[in-house]
Design an enzyme around this catalytic site. Structure first.
Site, PDB file in Angstrom:
ATOM      1  N   ASP A  10       0.864  -1.176   0.000  1.00  0.00           N
ATOM      2  CA  ASP A  10       0.000   0.000   0.000  1.00  0.00           C
ATOM      3  C   ASP A  10       0.905   1.232   0.000  1.00  0.00           C
ATOM      4  OD1 ASP A  10      -2.363   1.662   0.487  1.00  0.00           O
ATOM      5  OD2 ASP A  10      -1.571   1.856   2.525  1.00  0.00           O
ATOM      6  N   ASP A  12      -0.118   5.152   0.935  1.00  0.00           N
ATOM      7  CA  ASP A  12      -0.298   6.130   2.016  1.00  0.00           C
ATOM      8  C   ASP A  12      -0.349   5.450   3.374  1.00  0.00           C
ATOM      9  OD1 ASP A  12      -0.778   8.707   0.445  1.00  0.00           O
ATOM     10  OD2 ASP A  12      -2.199   7.343  -0.487  1.00  0.00           O
ATOM     11  N   GLY A  45      -5.148   2.576  -3.493  1.00  0.00           N
ATOM     12  CA  GLY A  45      -6.412   3.141  -3.927  1.00  0.00           C
ATOM     13  C   GLY A  45      -6.217   4.299  -4.882  1.00  0.00           C
ATOM     14  N   LYS A 186      -8.431  -4.741  -3.500  1.00  0.00           N
ATOM     15  CA  LYS A 186      -7.024  -4.976  -3.806  1.00  0.00           C
ATOM     16  C   LYS A 186      -6.745  -6.467  -3.966  1.00  0.00           C
ATOM     17  CE  LYS A 186      -5.256  -0.838  -1.487  1.00  0.00           C
ATOM     18  NZ  LYS A 186      -4.310  -0.318  -0.470  1.00  0.00           N
ATOM     19  N   ASP A 209      -2.273  -0.539   5.962  1.00  0.00           N
ATOM     20  CA  ASP A 209      -2.577   0.186   7.197  1.00  0.00           C
ATOM     21  C   ASP A 209      -4.035   0.589   7.355  1.00  0.00           C
ATOM     22  OD1 ASP A 209      -2.610   3.631   6.804  1.00  0.00           O
ATOM     23  OD2 ASP A 209      -2.245   2.309   5.121  1.00  0.00           O
ATOM     24  N   ASN A 212      -9.115  -0.097   3.409  1.00  0.00           N
ATOM     25  CA  ASN A 212      -9.136  -0.743   2.093  1.00  0.00           C
ATOM     26  C   ASN A 212      -8.057  -1.814   1.951  1.00  0.00           C
ATOM     27  OD1 ASN A 212      -6.998   1.055   2.025  1.00  0.00           O
ATOM     28  ND2 ASN A 212      -7.322   1.642  -0.111  1.00  0.00           N
TER      29      ASN A 212
END
Length: 266
Positions: A10, A12, A45, A186, A209, A212
């Protein structure tokens, strides 16, 4: 079946620290993975144009964008799942009447329905992203894989009430949610990559984290939650590493056995 190993990251709050930069230890960890032949994949995302420089600078092999809606490996499109144009037209007209902000994402474009919308500017500003170009009818001439709705819970609720049968809503900011087709995640993108490369699930790893990242963490062989992850994700993860701003990627890769401390000693 290949014995290669693969790691999905991921962005962010995971690969990127809290100030939206990449730590030196993270860059070193990615270099060490490449030297060992481990495949690295961005899984986010965000739309691709928001992270193209990272793909080039950090030499990622692949990316899964817009929460699994679009998947590319070594420049080849593996999967694309655009949203329904009639629904996009309908909700865009509703948003315009209410003064709600919408951004539209596809593999090439990130656009907004009106200029200088304060909630759009605020949410994107917290990601350190520039305000998008205005194209309120992008869905009429281009595929749209995911949209972002901007507003508080009261603003967003009518969209959820009307479209919750076929769409999911994932909040990523105090004033913003992603809207994407139900079933998209995802994990869908990850499974497309694993199938393409013929890599067994047990050889796959993922770092995340946020809300999503549940499906991603659960579908791989080893799911790793950042120290700054939401509590619910930590409960689902196989491992919990340090925070994204305190060498969490490096420490997590060592903890799961993909790297060793000596890999970081010059």
């Amino acid at each position: 079946m290949t014995t290669n190993k693969i790691v999905f990251f991921d962005l962010d709050g995971t690969l990127m620290s809290h100030d939206k930069t990449i730590l030196p230890s993270t860059k070193e960890a990615l270099r060490a993975l490449r030297e060992k032949g481990v495949i690295t994949v961005i899984c986010t995302g965000r739309a691709p144009r928001m992270f193209r420089e990272l793909i080039e600078d950090l030499e990622f092999d692949s990316y899964i964008s817009m929460n699994g809606q679009h998947v590319v490996y070594e420049g080849k499109e593996l999967f694309s799942n655009p949203m329904d144009k009639e629904i996009l037209s309908e909700l865009s007209m509703y948003a315009k009447g209410k003064g709600h902000g919408i951004t539209y994402s596809n593999s090439e474009v990130f656009a907004v329905n009106e200029a200088k919308h304060p909630l759009v500017a605020g949410s994107l500003g917290r990601l350190k992203l520039e305000y998008p170009s205005v194209d309120e009818a992008i869905y009429s001439h281009s595929h749209v894989h995911q949209i972002q709705l901007y507003g508080n819970l009261e603003d967003i609720q009518p969209y959820m009430d009307r479209y919750q049968k076929d769409y999911v809503f994932i909040r990523w900011d105090e004033n913003a949610v992603d809207m994407l087709p139900k079933g998209a995640s995802k994990a869908v993108g990850i499974l497309k990559v694993l199938e393409h490369l013929n890599i067994p699930v047990e050889n796959s790893y993922a770092f995340g984290d946020g809300p999503n990242d549940f499906e991603m963490i659960e579908c791989v062989g080893t799911g790793i939650a950042m120290g700054n992850a939401i509590p619910e994700l930590k409960e689902k993860a196989d491992l919990v590493t340090d925070t994204c701003s305190n060498d969490g990627i490096m420490k997590g890769l060592i903890a799961c056995g993909l790297l060793k401390e000596e890999d970081f000693i010059e």
